[in-house]
Design an enzyme around this catalytic site. Structure first.
Site, mmCIF file in Angstrom:
data_model
loop_
_atom_site.group_PDB
_atom_site.id
_atom_site.type_symbol
_atom_site.label_atom_id
_atom_site.label_comp_id
_atom_site.label_asym_id
_atom_site.label_seq_id
_atom_site.Cartn_x
_atom_site.Cartn_y
_atom_site.Cartn_z
ATOM 1 C CG PHE A 1 -13.925 -0.632 5.762
ATOM 2 C CD1 PHE A 1 -13.267 -0.670 4.795
ATOM 3 C CD2 PHE A 1 -14.728 -1.246 6.426
ATOM 4 C CE1 PHE A 1 -13.473 -2.089 4.005
ATOM 5 C CE2 PHE A 1 -14.800 -2.466 6.045
ATOM 6 C CZ PHE A 1 -14.328 -2.942 4.909
ATOM 7 C CG HIS B 1 -5.160 -6.308 -0.669
ATOM 8 N ND1 HIS B 1 -6.598 -6.464 -0.434
ATOM 9 C CD2 HIS B 1 -4.879 -7.263 -1.758
ATOM 10 C CE1 HIS B 1 -7.086 -7.331 -0.960
ATOM 11 N NE2 HIS B 1 -6.314 -7.674 -2.072
ATOM 12 N NE ARG C 1 -1.936 -6.445 6.846
ATOM 13 C CZ ARG C 1 -2.998 -7.219 6.366
ATOM 14 N NH1 ARG C 1 -3.780 -8.408 6.977
ATOM 15 N NH2 ARG C 1 -3.485 -6.970 5.014
ATOM 16 C CE LYS D 1 -4.083 -2.091 2.291
ATOM 17 N NZ LYS D 1 -5.147 -2.192 3.520
ATOM 18 N NE ARG E 1 -5.409 -14.256 4.271
ATOM 19 C CZ ARG E 1 -5.833 -12.946 4.348
ATOM 20 N NH1 ARG E 1 -5.460 -12.226 3.466
ATOM 21 N NH2 ARG E 1 -6.599 -12.659 5.291
ATOM 22 C CB THR F 1 -7.289 -7.331 8.691
ATOM 23 O OG1 THR F 1 -7.366 -8.262 7.728
ATOM 24 C CG2 THR F 1 -7.570 -5.983 8.244
#
EC number: 2.7.4.6
Length: 147
Positions: free
Chosen positions: A57, A115, A102, A9, A85, A91
């Site tokens: 969102f 993403h 993350r 991102k 993943r 997330t």
């Protein structure tokens, strides 16, 4: 071999984390078979996040994804979807495992750096927004026998 799709991102690009993130995949033996650095168009963003249209969102997410350049990537490895993943993490950065991308670097749910497709069907749908079949390169890794 299985493939999956990820987008680094705009905040991953702005924070200079592209190399670090890609390195984490490559260190696990995951092969990069498609890679593009681009500014996402509104049409691409709307197609990508169509399943979230109407959610609270959605508008904020679209504006964030259009706020700067992104890196679109197709990855390949055995059990690629599951492995990617796991490396990416949950997330919500507060729920992401320590050591995941993350868990280590993300700030908020929207600005969570990356993403990642959550299914084979979504890999096909999402990657086709950014890549044609001829842009996916098949090659042999020197270390592939060790995977």
């Amino acid at each position: 071999m299985e493939r999956t799709f990820v987008i680094l991102k705009p905040n991953a690009v702005r924070r200079g984390l592209v190399g670090e993130i890609l390195k984490r995949f490559e260190q696990r033996g995951i092969k990069i078979v498609g890679l593009k650095f681009l500014k996402m168009t509104r049409e691409q963003a709307e197609k990508l996040y169509e399943p979230h249209k109407g959610k609270q969102f959605y508008d904020e997410l679209l504006e964030f994804m259009l706020s700067g350049p992104i890196v679109a990537v197709i990855l390949e490895a055995p059990r690629c979807l599951e492995l990617v993943r796991h490396i990416v993490g949950a997330t919500d950065p507060l729920k992401a495992e320590a050591g995941s991308i993350r868990g280590e670097f993300a700030l908020t749910v929207t600005k969570n750096l990356i993403h990642a497709s959550d299914s084979t069907d979504n890999f096909i749908r999402e990657s086709s927004i950014f890549f044609s079949p001829s842009e996916i390169i098949d090659y042999y890794l020197d270390v592939q026998d060790d995977i």
